[in-house]
Design a protein around this motif. Structure first.
Motif, mmCIF file in Angstrom:
data_model
loop_
_atom_site.group_PDB
_atom_site.id
_atom_site.type_symbol
_atom_site.label_atom_id
_atom_site.label_comp_id
_atom_site.label_asym_id
_atom_site.label_seq_id
_atom_site.Cartn_x
_atom_site.Cartn_y
_atom_site.Cartn_z
ATOM 1 N N LEU A 1 -6.761 6.878 8.247
ATOM 2 C CA LEU A 1 -6.929 8.282 8.618
ATOM 3 C C LEU A 1 -5.621 8.878 9.125
ATOM 4 C CD1 LEU A 1 -10.459 8.227 10.263
ATOM 5 C CD2 LEU A 1 -9.808 9.383 8.155
ATOM 6 N N VAL A 2 -4.889 8.109 9.936
ATOM 7 C CA VAL A 2 -3.619 8.621 10.459
ATOM 8 C C VAL A 2 -2.650 8.889 9.305
ATOM 9 C CG1 VAL A 2 -1.550 7.970 11.743
ATOM 10 C CG2 VAL A 2 -3.803 7.676 12.770
ATOM 11 N N GLU A 3 -2.638 7.979 8.364
ATOM 12 C CA GLU A 3 -1.675 8.132 7.274
ATOM 13 C C GLU A 3 -2.044 9.284 6.335
ATOM 14 O OE1 GLU A 3 -0.782 4.486 5.365
ATOM 15 O OE2 GLU A 3 0.479 5.424 3.832
ATOM 16 N N HIS A 4 -3.324 9.497 6.128
ATOM 17 C CA HIS A 4 -3.703 10.392 5.036
ATOM 18 C C HIS A 4 -4.456 11.647 5.452
ATOM 19 C CE1 HIS A 4 -2.419 7.421 2.123
ATOM 20 N NE2 HIS A 4 -3.087 6.505 2.804
ATOM 21 N N TYR A 5 -4.700 11.821 6.730
ATOM 22 C CA TYR A 5 -5.573 12.926 7.123
ATOM 23 C C TYR A 5 -5.080 14.277 6.585
ATOM 24 C CZ TYR A 5 -8.479 16.122 9.544
ATOM 25 O OH TYR A 5 -9.363 17.131 9.784
ATOM 26 N N PHE A 6 -3.774 14.537 6.710
ATOM 27 C CA PHE A 6 -3.263 15.849 6.295
ATOM 28 C C PHE A 6 -3.403 16.058 4.788
ATOM 29 C CE2 PHE A 6 -0.762 15.513 10.308
ATOM 30 C CZ PHE A 6 -1.430 16.542 10.951
ATOM 31 N N SER A 7 -3.199 14.979 4.032
ATOM 32 C CA SER A 7 -3.346 15.118 2.585
ATOM 33 C C SER A 7 -4.793 15.421 2.225
ATOM 34 C CB SER A 7 -2.886 13.845 1.880
ATOM 35 O OG SER A 7 -1.558 13.569 2.226
ATOM 36 N N LEU A 8 -5.721 14.766 2.927
ATOM 37 C CA LEU A 8 -7.144 15.027 2.664
ATOM 38 C C LEU A 8 -7.459 16.480 2.968
ATOM 39 C CD1 LEU A 8 -8.701 11.804 4.226
ATOM 40 C CD2 LEU A 8 -8.467 12.337 1.797
ATOM 41 N N MET A 9 -6.902 16.972 4.073
ATOM 42 C CA MET A 9 -7.128 18.362 4.452
ATOM 43 C C MET A 9 -6.579 19.290 3.370
ATOM 44 S SD MET A 9 -5.463 20.238 7.656
ATOM 45 C CE MET A 9 -3.986 20.496 6.742
ATOM 46 N N LEU A 10 -5.366 18.987 2.889
ATOM 47 C CA LEU A 10 -4.763 19.829 1.854
ATOM 48 C C LEU A 10 -5.539 19.729 0.550
ATOM 49 C CD1 LEU A 10 -0.997 19.123 2.576
ATOM 50 C CD2 LEU A 10 -2.174 21.299 2.875
ATOM 51 N N ASP A 11 -6.209 18.610 0.351
ATOM 52 C CA ASP A 11 -7.033 18.449 -0.843
ATOM 53 C C ASP A 11 -8.367 19.169 -0.715
ATOM 54 O OD1 ASP A 11 -5.318 16.949 -2.371
ATOM 55 O OD2 ASP A 11 -6.035 15.022 -1.612
ATOM 56 N N GLY A 12 -8.614 19.773 0.442
ATOM 57 C CA GLY A 12 -9.889 20.472 0.627
ATOM 58 C C GLY A 12 -11.041 19.513 0.896
ATOM 59 N N ARG A 13 -10.745 18.308 1.401
ATOM 60 C CA ARG A 13 -11.801 17.327 1.630
ATOM 61 C C ARG A 13 -12.125 17.183 3.111
ATOM 62 N NH1 ARG A 13 -13.079 13.923 -2.196
ATOM 63 N NH2 ARG A 13 -15.002 14.083 -1.030
ATOM 64 N N GLN A 14 -11.884 18.238 3.854
ATOM 65 C CA GLN A 14 -12.007 18.145 5.299
ATOM 66 C C GLN A 14 -13.416 17.778 5.755
ATOM 67 O OE1 GLN A 14 -11.959 21.739 7.323
ATOM 68 N NE2 GLN A 14 -12.242 20.736 9.293
ATOM 69 N N ALA A 15 -14.429 18.379 5.122
ATOM 70 C CA ALA A 15 -15.801 18.140 5.587
ATOM 71 C C ALA A 15 -16.174 16.671 5.451
ATOM 72 C CB ALA A 15 -16.774 19.033 4.835
ATOM 73 N N THR A 16 -15.807 16.075 4.320
ATOM 74 C CA THR A 16 -16.112 14.662 4.120
ATOM 75 C C THR A 16 -15.301 13.810 5.090
ATOM 76 O OG1 THR A 16 -16.534 15.108 1.804
ATOM 77 C CG2 THR A 16 -16.174 12.815 2.417
ATOM 78 N N ALA A 17 -14.024 14.156 5.230
ATOM 79 C CA ALA A 17 -13.182 13.408 6.164
ATOM 80 C C ALA A 17 -13.768 13.505 7.569
ATOM 81 C CB ALA A 17 -11.756 13.958 6.136
ATOM 82 N N ARG A 18 -14.229 14.700 7.938
ATOM 83 C CA ARG A 18 -14.777 14.879 9.285
ATOM 84 C C ARG A 18 -16.000 13.984 9.513
ATOM 85 N NH1 ARG A 18 -15.762 20.656 11.319
ATOM 86 N NH2 ARG A 18 -13.638 20.263 11.958
ATOM 87 N N ALA A 19 -16.859 13.899 8.500
ATOM 88 C CA ALA A 19 -18.048 13.053 8.659
ATOM 89 C C ALA A 19 -17.619 11.608 8.925
ATOM 90 C CB ALA A 19 -18.924 13.154 7.419
ATOM 91 N N LEU A 20 -16.584 11.150 8.227
ATOM 92 C CA LEU A 20 -16.107 9.779 8.419
ATOM 93 C C LEU A 20 -15.463 9.617 9.794
ATOM 94 C CD1 LEU A 20 -14.564 9.201 4.869
ATOM 95 C CD2 LEU A 20 -16.634 8.155 5.776
ATOM 96 N N VAL A 21 -14.659 10.613 10.181
ATOM 97 C CA VAL A 21 -13.991 10.546 11.489
ATOM 98 C C VAL A 21 -15.046 10.497 12.602
ATOM 99 C CG1 VAL A 21 -12.491 11.772 13.102
ATOM 100 C CG2 VAL A 21 -11.941 11.777 10.669
ATOM 101 N N ASP A 22 -16.055 11.365 12.489
ATOM 102 C CA ASP A 22 -17.113 11.398 13.504
ATOM 103 C C ASP A 22 -17.800 10.051 13.598
ATOM 104 O OD1 ASP A 22 -16.562 13.938 14.141
ATOM 105 O OD2 ASP A 22 -18.224 14.848 13.035
#
Lengths: 73, 899
Positions: B391-412
């Motif tokens: 997550l630390v390495e790739h979070y910003f790329s995921l955000m730029l890819d428009g995958r924030q909602a999915t990433a957020r579910a995983l982070v939570d």
């Protein structure tokens, strides 16, 4: 620390007799065969957990027959 | 094949790899049963708006709809969208829909695809999509399969809106395991809904016979009827039975035993099917059941064998439970029901192997850039270190890819199980996207306090993320100082060897430079800010991130607009062009560029065009997330109301601007800016007493500023005290340097002139007006003259007394409401066919940039610019740059402001 509240116990009846494989998909519940159906019983933390179980029932193609809470928290 | 399929594998690899659109190979040996009655039902459904196909797993829903579309046989009239498992990202969902429809290539509709961007403006995208579909000339069927996988109420409500407003030429087929929350009951009552449900889908005895025959199985009538009644016509049951029977020596006995068993159909049959397979294949199916999709390499890794691809290809040919995802036969997935049954069996028979399998899958996906899948498996494997480092390495790329909602579910889900400084910094970045600044600051503090716990080998990436997230926070609150103090890195940012190899780090680097640049611009360090924004924009272009590219340009335009509107305007237009090209028209990034464009138009008196730009910006921006830009937008609204003598609205806008200005830490100049404008509007509205009292409340330092003096002078003039007004204006008028375009100075000079005329000092008045014209003409600033209400001043300023005759005429036209005041040019299609690149060059011609200067602005060679210039001259019939600009202005191709 907040004292953990008693969790509600649910009984969920699905059609058919579930074997080890399908019972294993509901680790929080214990299953008993009853007249060609299976009754899954157990404590579930909250509504979200209950919906999770229902979702699993749907995913595995099982037929849900009845659901009720047997013990109020 | 008549429909364009959307492979889930291609989508899940991220929006940057658009799915190939290759048709899936139709398996020849999967038994197919024609279902004319149901086809008739679906055909009839085309007269209604929506068809739903709703039935439990394994009822043959997808198969039915796909074969119906095949049978209709008119290519290009269907768009097929398979919803990804557990879909949470509105952007990914709508991108899939829009991209599939754009690929379906139906007559009449020009549907533009969407580029990934953080913070998805669903409203903007869906309304544009609806408008594009409205121009369809022929019917189009859009199928949304696996609708039940949507786990976001937001997506469902957007879809409901879409169904309510879509063109009547579009028919939508929704395929789901359960009734979706899409107002089905209302649609049913309105007669706009066709329903195919479980009972319709159940195979009849005849269809069951046909299915078995197609699989090469013959049963006695008794055997057939026993099987049919045991499975109750459930298609998955019949297909699994066919697979088992095919491997069984005595089909009749198999059926008899099956019928005698009390176990559920699925469990009984899956066990039979697994028994009938070789140990290799059984192991393959069980162990890969934890995956959403599988290919040869991944399958071989999890089984420790080779031959995955061969086995899966064979199974895809015969069973109907293994589905190829691409034409090349690389990726497969299991039928979801089949996968879930296999996974249950795996947990039952090999429970101890499951975490290891997830861990291996996580590492494989991480190595292959499928970060969300990797994180999902790392979570399932219970490996907090792997989850955090990914997550630390790739979070910003995921955000730029428009995958924030999915990433957020995983982070939570990770944060519920574990706590660590790495998760804290990810949570902070996540909070920032939705604007919870306090939460973000708290998480950042937590992360910084425990930074020492991060293992050495992951420390650098962690520090980098901490730094970028702090910058983002600073950008939101406009507080550069704390960022510089807290984060000025002792060692400079590591130099990156080459961008191609490490696009992920380049993402972070571009984002960091952009946020730094924005913060600098708002903190009065415009030069550094512009430099960093240019660097960030360059990286963004090289790594193909149009969102970042447009964003850097928009903010750079913003920075430039503090010193020159004519130079800012082409940069803002360029940002809008990039945004439009990549489907980001309704995105906040366009909002920023529109605010700058509107400000430029206001400055040059084009109020009509400016009002339209601000209106569009209102739709695209979220002022709470970008208070600085929100300030500028409200201020712009205020100016337009003020000039149109709508004082109550002007006051309201300036008050809102002041509120937003105050939310920035470095707020005082902006907030004061808004306060003075508000007081000026109150004054023009006639409430001198209020203004006098409000001015009293200001601090001494504030009362010393040119802006406040200007308001005081305006009040004194309104009260007829010219001498006092002149005294108040004196320090401003004596000022020789011009600050912020000299707007305050020009307005003060005009007030000064008014006062001079009042005391009959006409010569001094004229000289003040002349100085104002002198200052304003460079950038063709018309606004100050509108602001002060200078018609009379200009009427008295005779043409032969000025060195600014031409500009004076433009001003008079603007002030008399002719010409510019309502926008002499309206944006619209041009009669001259100028290419997009030529238009970009053309926009710079009114500036004083040389060809080399323009070349560096838009990053092409000088020769290219010269070629474009020649072509532009030819198309416009111009012989010089001045002439080209003049003609282009008449055609509305460039703005009025620049010289």
């Amino acid at each position: 620390m907040v004292k953990p509240a008693a969790r509600p116990v649910y009984e969920i009846r699905v059609r058919g007799v579930l074997g080890g494989t399908l019972l294993g998909a509901f680790p929080a519940l214990s299953g008993v065969a009853q007249g060609g159906d299976t009754v899954l019983t157990g404590e579930l933390a909250d509504q979200a957990a209950l919906h999770g179980v229902l979702c699993q029932i749907e995913s595995l193609g099982l037929e849900l027959i009845a659901l009720h809470q047997v013990c109020l928290p | 094949m008549p429909l364009v399929t959307c492979s889930s594998a291609a989508i899940s690899r991220g929006a940057r790899n658009v799915s190939s659109g290759d048709p899936l190979p139709t398996s020849r040996r999967v038994p197919i049963v024609e279902r004319p009655v149901l086809f008739g039902l679906l055909d009839g459904g085309l007269d209604t708006r929506v068809t739903v196909v709703i039935a439990p797993a394994g009822s043959g829903k997808t198969f039915l709809v796909r074969s119906w579309l095949d049978a209709r046989g008119r290519p290009g009239q269907g768009a097929w969208v398979s919803v990804e498992r557990g879909e949470r990202d509105p952007q990914r969902f709508w991108s899939a829909v829009v991209n599939e429809v754009s690929r379906a290539d139906v007559p009449g509709a020009r549907v533009e695809g969407i580029a990934p961007a953080p913070g998805f403006n669903a409203e903007g995208v869906t309304s544009r999509f609806l408008a594009e579909l409205a121009s369809l000339r022929e019917g189009l069927v859009i199928v949304i399969d696996d609708l039940h996988e949507i786990k976001s109420a937001e997506i469902l409500s957007q879809l409901g809106y879409f169904l309510d407003h879509v063109s009547s030429r579009v028919h939508v087929v929704l395929v789901s395991r359960h009734d979706p929350q899409l107002g089905l009951h209302r649609r049913r009552l309105e007669g706009e809904l066709t329903e195919v449900r479980a009972d319709h889908l159940r195979f009849t005895l005849g269809e069951s016979r046909e299915l078995l025959a197609a699989a090469g199985i013959t049963l006695s009538e008794d055997g057939l009827s026993l099987l049919h009644s045991r499975t109750e016509g459930w298609v998955a049951g019949l297909r699994l039975a066919a697979l088992s029977i095919a491997a069984h020596r005595d089909p009749e006995r198999f059926v008899a035993e099956f019928s005698g068993s009390e176990r559920t159909v699925a469990e009984y049959l899956i066990a039979e099917v697994l028994d009938s397979l070789s140990p290799d294949i059984r192991k393959l199916l069980l162990r890969t059941s934890i995956l959403d999709r599988v290919n040869g390499g991944l399958g071989d890794l999890l089984t420790g064998d080779s031959g995955t691809e061969r086995h899966l290809s064979a199974l895809a040919e015969t069973g109907g439970f293994v589905i190829p995802l691409d034409a090349r036969g690389e990726w497969f997935r299991f039928h979801h029901l089949f996968a879930d049954l296999l996974a249950a069996e795996l947990r039952h028979s090999e429970a101890e192997a499951v975490p290891g399998l997830h861990l291996a899958a996580a590492r494989w996906h991480a190595d292959h850039g499928d970060i969300l899948e990797a994180v999902g498996h790392a979570l399932a494997a219970g490996d907090p270190d792997l989850v955090a480092s990914l997550l630390v390495e790739h979070y910003f790329s995921l955000m730029l890819d428009g995958r924030q909602a999915t990433a957020r579910a995983l982070v939570d889900s990770a944060a519920r199980r574990w706590a660590s400084p790495e998760l804290a910094v990810v949570l902070a970045a996540d909070e920032l996207i939705d604007g919870s600044l306090d939460q973000a600051a708290a998480q950042l503090a937590l992360a910084a306090r425990h930074a020492g716990e991060v293992p050495e080998d992951r420390r650098q990436r962690f520090e980098m993320m901490l730094y970028v997230t702090r910058l983002s926070l600073a950008r939101r609150v406009g507080d550069l100082q704390s960022v510089l103090e807290a984060t000025q890195p002792a060692a400079p940012f590591p130099e990156l060897p080459s961008i191609e190899d490490i696009s992920l780090q380049a993402d972070v680097r571009a984002l960091m430079l952009m946020n730094l640049g924005i913060v600098e611009v708002w903190s009065g360090r415009g030069e550094d800010g512009e430099r960093h924004l240019i660097a960030a924009g360059d990286i963004a272009r090289q790594i193909g991130r149009p969102y970042l590219q447009a964003s850097c340009q928009a903010h750079r335009a913003q920075a430039i607009s503090w010193r020159s509107f004519p130079l800012a305007r082409p940069v803002a237009e360029e940002a809008l062009a990039v945004a439009a090209k990549y489907g980001l028209r309704g995105d906040p990034v366009s909002g920023t560029a529109l605010v700058v464009l509107g400000s430029c138009m206001v400055a040059s008196g084009q109020l009509g065009g400016a009002a339209e730009a601000f209106r569009l910006a209102d739709e695209a921006l979220r002022p709470d997330l970008e208070p600085a830009i929100g300030f500028k937008l409200q201020f712009g609204h205020g100016i337009i109301s003020l000039v149109n003598a709508n004082y109550p609205e002007a006051i309201e806008s300036f008050l809102e601007a002041e509120r937003l200005g105050k939310s920035l830490v470095t707020s005082s100049p902006l907030a004061l800016h808004a306060r003075c404008a508000m007081l000026y509007a109150v004054l023009l509205g006639g409430d001198n007493i209020f203004v006098r009292a409000a001015l009293e409340e200001l601090t001494e330092a504030e009362r010393g500023t040119g802006e406040v003096r200007e308001v005081v002078a305006a009040r004194l003039l309104a009260e007829g005290d010219a001498h006092a007004a002149l005294a108040v204006l004196e320090p401003t008028v004596a000022e020789r340097t011009k600050v912020h375009h000299g707007l305050v100075l020009i307005r003060s000079l005009l007030l000064h002139a008014k006062a001079r005329y009042m005391i009959n000092d006409d010569a001094a008045a004229r000289s003040a007006v002349e100085r104002a014209l002198d200052l304003a003409e460079t950038d063709e600033l018309i606004l100050p003259f509108l602001w002060v209400g200078s018609s009379e001043l200009l009427e008295r300023h005779h043409r032969h007394q000025t060195a600014h005759g031409a500009f004076l005429k433009i001003l008079r036209d603007a002030l008399s409401g002719r010409g510019l005041a309502d926008g002499r040019r309206q944006p619209g299609p041009s009669l001259v066919d100028v290419s997009e690149t030529e238009l970009r060059v053309l926009r710079y011609l009114p500036t004083n940039l040389t060809a080399a200067g323009i070349a560096s602005e838009i990053s092409v060679s000088v020769n290219t610019i010269k070629t474009h210039m020649r072509s532009i001259y030819m198309k416009l019939g111009a012989h010089s740059r001045t002439q080209a600009v003049e003609y282009a202005r008449d055609l509305g191709l460039v703005g009025r402001t620049a010289r």
